[in-house]
Design a protein around this motif. Sequence first.
Motif, short mmCIF file in Angstrom:
data_model
loop_
_atom_site.label_atom_id
_atom_site.label_comp_id
_atom_site.label_asym_id
_atom_site.label_seq_id
_atom_site.Cartn_x
_atom_site.Cartn_y
_atom_site.Cartn_z
N THR A 196 8.13 -55.35 -45.42
CA THR A 196 8.17 -54.09 -43.92
C THR A 196 8.64 -54.00 -43.21
O THR A 196 8.40 -53.35 -42.84
CB THR A 196 6.47 -53.46 -44.47
N SER A 197 9.03 -54.87 -42.19
CA SER A 197 9.38 -55.24 -41.36
C SER A 197 10.81 -55.76 -40.79
O SER A 197 10.74 -57.01 -40.65
CB SER A 197 7.68 -55.52 -39.75
N ASP A 199 10.54 -57.11 -37.70
CA ASP A 199 9.86 -58.38 -37.11
C ASP A 199 10.21 -59.36 -37.03
O ASP A 199 10.09 -60.07 -38.10
CB ASP A 199 8.67 -57.69 -36.22
#
Length: 210
Positions: A196-197, A199
């Motif tokens: 979901t990221s 990062d």
Amino acid sequence: MIERPHGGLSLVLADGQRSGKPAKRVSNLVVRKAISLLAEGVRDGAAARAAHDYLHTHYEAKVSATLNIVSVDLVTRTIVISRNSHCPAYVWSRGQMRVLNEPSQPIGIYPRTRPVITELEIVAPTYAVVFTDGVLDAGSREGKSLDVAALIGEFAPSGGAAQALADEILRRCLELDRGRPADDTSVLVLAVLPRTSTDEARRMTVRFPM
């Protein structure tokens, strides 16, 4: 937990025979041996057999321990579950529950003890759950038990974090045991979830009661 030298992670859960500090010493001995070998690139099955040989020799076949190794192997792109335990393991993936309960011996007692190994494709969402007999026997003093499969089946479709599922299993166990577990109650949850990221940071969290 240890990062595998060729990519991925391995998580080791052991439960030594006896109780209190002697049991903790046995558990720590088994975990240290398995982790050290996994860190050197030894395969899961070989690490479990070596941990058995070490415990068998160290205690002259008088002490046993259950041992579970759950690995995410990025070389083979598989989840590897290695069991030396009478406790089943549960895998929920894409709406299907799989129970891993083939007969399996603890390590430390019998010659040539081998783990039962299951390899699964890494897909999201997947939850893999292993635990010690304190979870299996929770509530047994009052003729009750925890339906772990049902609990996972209710939780998994939400896509919640592994920590939340582990916390819920432990909470239900403590509730069944009225806050007084009769045995070591440990649970290990591995979750493969959609990203979901963007990062790229890797994070590890440890909580330890003082």
